[in-house]
Scaffold this active site. Structure first.
Site, PDB file in Angstrom:
ATOM      1  N   ASP A   1       0.841  -1.200   0.000  1.00 18.19           N
ATOM      2  CA  ASP A   1       0.000   0.000   0.000  1.00 18.19           C
ATOM      3  C   ASP A   1       0.878   1.254   0.000  1.00 18.19           C
ATOM      4  O   ASP A   1       1.853   1.334   0.752  1.00 18.19           O
ATOM      5  CB  ASP A   1      -0.863  -0.036   1.273  1.00 18.19           C
ATOM      6  CG  ASP A   1      -1.882   1.071   1.310  1.00 18.19           C
ATOM      7  OD1 ASP A   1      -2.784   1.062   0.466  1.00 18.19           O
ATOM      8  OD2 ASP A   1      -1.781   1.954   2.181  1.00 18.19           O
TER       9      ASP A   1
ATOM     10  N   GLU B   1      14.279 -15.622   0.068  1.00 14.64           N
ATOM     11  CA  GLU B   1      14.629 -16.752   0.940  1.00 14.64           C
ATOM     12  C   GLU B   1      13.587 -17.859   0.836  1.00 14.64           C
ATOM     13  O   GLU B   1      13.794 -18.969   1.291  1.00 14.64           O
ATOM     14  CB  GLU B   1      14.695 -16.302   2.402  1.00 14.64           C
ATOM     15  CG  GLU B   1      15.918 -15.483   2.741  1.00 14.64           C
ATOM     16  CD  GLU B   1      15.806 -14.913   4.155  1.00 14.64           C
ATOM     17  OE1 GLU B   1      15.103 -15.508   5.003  1.00 14.64           O
ATOM     18  OE2 GLU B   1      16.417 -13.858   4.388  1.00 14.64           O
TER      19      GLU B   1
HETATM   20  C1  BGC Z   1      -5.383   2.305  -0.396  1.00 14.86           C
HETATM   21  C2  BGC Z   1      -6.528   3.122   0.069  1.00 14.86           C
HETATM   22  C3  BGC Z   1      -6.148   3.739   1.404  1.00 14.86           C
HETATM   23  C4  BGC Z   1      -4.806   4.484   1.328  1.00 14.86           C
HETATM   24  C5  BGC Z   1      -4.235   4.729   2.674  1.00 14.86           C
HETATM   25  C6  BGC Z   1      -4.389   3.409  -0.628  1.00 14.86           C
HETATM   26  O1  BGC Z   1      -3.730   3.547  -1.628  1.00 14.86           O
HETATM   27  O2  BGC Z   1      -5.624   1.556  -1.550  1.00 14.86           O
HETATM   28  O3  BGC Z   1      -7.701   2.388   0.180  1.00 14.86           O
HETATM   29  O4  BGC Z   1      -7.120   4.659   1.773  1.00 14.86           O
HETATM   30  O5  BGC Z   1      -3.871   3.743   0.628  1.00 14.86           O
HETATM   31  O6  BGC Z   1      -3.774   3.548   3.243  1.00 14.86           O
END
Ligand code: BGC
Length: 584
Positions: free
Chosen positions: A223, A278
């Site tokens: 993310d 790994e």
């Molecule tokens: C996720 C979102 C989230 C954000 C903050 C993003 O790119 O896909 O859903 O709100 O990251 O974590």
């Protein structure tokens, strides 16, 4: 037709052991809280996913990617994580996770989980400790605390905005009750940013990646992979200065933004890669990085995460020229990086493509993360007049039938491309965005922090309809946590199953064929003499033709193995895609 390199030739165990499994995988994104609710509390859960493994198997996907299922107060749909190495009790237990993983693996489906390294939640034990500890303490150093400006520190350290709206800094009350320091949060204030210069943070994420890898997780979706590294040295630039230096809405191309896409972040990924390698097969990772295309390859390199999302198709109109350019460019970028390309039309952050393509052109740009991930760090993209489309555009402009027809054509094209296809739950049912959620039932922080100017992302997160009846259309025995509209019943799984021409059967057929036909990662454009018609061929005699125009088009000779809509006297009608296998 050559089948020598198809996945259909591999046994299940060979497929699972293949270190290249991810390169052309069809990955199905599950938003766990809205997939299937096994215990009837209105919230989808892990047991619900286990119960639906046969559905996933029949759909024919190679992997699932689970959005966060970790303990969370849901200030941002689970992207505010309280504990990275546990399951939210509302969704199940670690034992449920193990059971789910075993069932998926047995069905030949890999598991990708979401890792959220830029920020934790404000309920994370480390953040609580930071609040309870004094300024300058080791506990504070795990996050990004700064003194405020102004005589009494009453002004934020910089004038930057958070992506969900409002300032990026939040002031705390010190343990002695006095107004205190400020902490940085790129997203909601419940999502304090970690300090990635602190070795303890780095160590802890290695521990987390190992924890899930040891539990059988095959890969990770990272993310906000272009966050984490920061340069907050003084003087911090003003937001207008950042805006002026950005390349439009595509961000910075020299890594000089104070908190997006800085080069140092790749040191972290190099370390992660060693850990991934790994394992056998090596664990995979895909970066969610909304960066300028010239900077994507670093995330996707084999020394880094290995793959990166490209959101270019997702941000494009349904348009032949633009699709062709995007596909061509991304195949080149992927080759340069050593990765395979990724393709995606819908996810939990954007307006579903069946809605986007049913709206007038030029306005059909995705909102959600697109707005949220404004790379200039200064104002949501939506204010440029595109992202907030659904709030602003009169819904009568939506042509539901056209949107679905184009979405099906686009998806069939996407499934024919070399590289990984990322699909979002519900698109295989032809679901469109739910726009009729009352304000009182909305959950997305972007709705609240923008004071309703952007309606947020709840409309693509509404629980799936499995049957046309029941309290939540078969999602569970209770009322769904987000309201489902009446029209959902017409899209239920059970009424599409076995029905020729339904969107579900289209996806099933295409995914099955994809496995059989897929050869190597090449694509060749075939001249059609019509700029509104795209035609490409994959080695082995597999042709894909999409008609973006208005006139029916003569298909190449061969057998039509699947089409996104009925042909017209053997010709390919407007807004339709067909796969043709040349006769031997
Ligand atoms: C996720 C979102 C989230 C954000 C903050 C993003 O790119 O896909 O859903 O709100 O990251 O974590």
């Amino acid at each position: 037709m050559s089948t020598s390199a198809t996945k259909a030739n591999l046994s299940l165990s060979e497929r699972m052991a293949d270190p290249k499994w991810w390169r052309q995988a069809a990955v199905y994104q599950i938003y766990p809280r809205s997939f299937y609710d096994e215990n009837g509390d209105g919230l989808g859960d892990l047991k619900g996913i286990t119960a639906k493994v046969p559905y996933l198997k029949e759909l024919g996907v190679d992997a699932v990617w689970l959005s966060p299922f970790y303990p969370s107060a849901l200030a941002d749909g689970g992207y505010d994580v309280d504990d990275y190495r546990d399951v939210d009790p509302k969704l199940g237990t670690l034992a449920d996770f193990d059971e789910m993983a075993a069932a998926l693996h047995e069905a030949g489906i890999k598991i990708v989980v979401d890792i959220v390294p830029n920020h934790s939640s404000d309920r994370h034990e480390w953040f609580k400790e930071a609040l309870a500890s004094p300024k300058g303490s080791a506990a504070r150093d795990r996050y990004i605390f700064r003194d405020g400006k102004g005589e009494n520190g009453e002004l934020p350290p910089s004038d930057w905005d958070s992506v969900f709206g409002g300032p990026i800094w939040e002031r705390i009350t010190e343990p002695d009750g006095t107004p205190g320091q400020w902490y940085m949060h790129i997203f909601a204030k419940e999502q304090p940013d970690f300090n990635w210069e602190n070795p303890e943070i780095r160590e802890d994420f290695l521990k987390t990646l190992r924890f899930w890898s040891d539990r059988g997780v095959d890969g990770f979706r990272i993310d906000v992979a272009h966050g984490m590294a920061k340069d907050l040295s003084e003087p911090m630039p003003m937001k207008d200065d950042l805006l002026a230096r950005a390349h439009g809405t595509d961000g910075f191309i020299d890594g000089s933004h104070p908190f997006w896409d800085r080069d140092e972040v790749h040191e972290v990924y190099a370390e992660w890669r060693k850990l991934f390698n790994e394992y056998n097969p090596p664990r995979t990772a895909v970066a969610e990085a909304w960066v300028h295309e010239s900077r994507r390859a670093r995330y996707a390199s084999p020394e880094g995460l290995g793959q990166a999302f490209n959101f270019d198709l997702l941000q494009s109109d349904f348009d032949a020229e633009s699709f062709k350019q995007i596909i061509t460019d991304n195949l080149v970028h992927a080759k340069e990086s050593g990765a395979s390309s990724t393709w995606v039309f819908s996810n939990h952050d954007v307006v579903r493509h069946a809605t986007r393509y049913g709206l007038p052109k030029g306005g059909s740009v995705a909102q959600g993360t697109n707005a949220a991930q404004d790379v200039t760090g200064s104002k949501p993209k939506g204010q440029d007049g595109k992202g907030w489309l659904l709030a602003g555009a009169p819904q009568e402009e939506l042509d539901v039938e056209l949107g679905l027809r184009r979405a099906r054509a686009a998806s069939l094209l996407l499934l024919a491309l070399p590289g990984s296809a990322y699909l979002y739950q519900g698109e295989e049912l032809g679901l469109r965005e739910v726009t009729e959620i009352p304000d009182s039932e909305r959950q997305d922080p972007s709705f609240f922090r923008n004071k309703g100017v952007e309606i947020g992302r709840d409309g693509c997160r509404v629980p799936l309809p499995w049957t046309p009846e029941g309290p939540s259309f078969g999602f569970g025995a209770g009322k769904a946590h987000l309201p489902q509209p009446e029209w959902f019943k017409d899209y239920a799984v059970s009424i599409q199953e076995g029905v020729e021409g339904s969107t579900l059967e289209l996806y099933r057929k295409a995914l099955g064929l994809r496995r059989q036909l897929q050869t190597d990662e090449e694509l060749e454009w075939v001249e059609t003499g019509n700029p509104e018609v795209l035609h490409f061929s994959r080695p082995g005699g597999w042709e894909t033709v999409t008609n973006f125009g208005t006139e029916a088009f003569e298909l190449p000779a061969g057998t039509v193995v699947v089409s996104s809509g009925p042909l017209e006297d053997g010709k390919l009608p407007a807004d339709t895609t067909a796969w043709v296998v040349r006769d031997a």
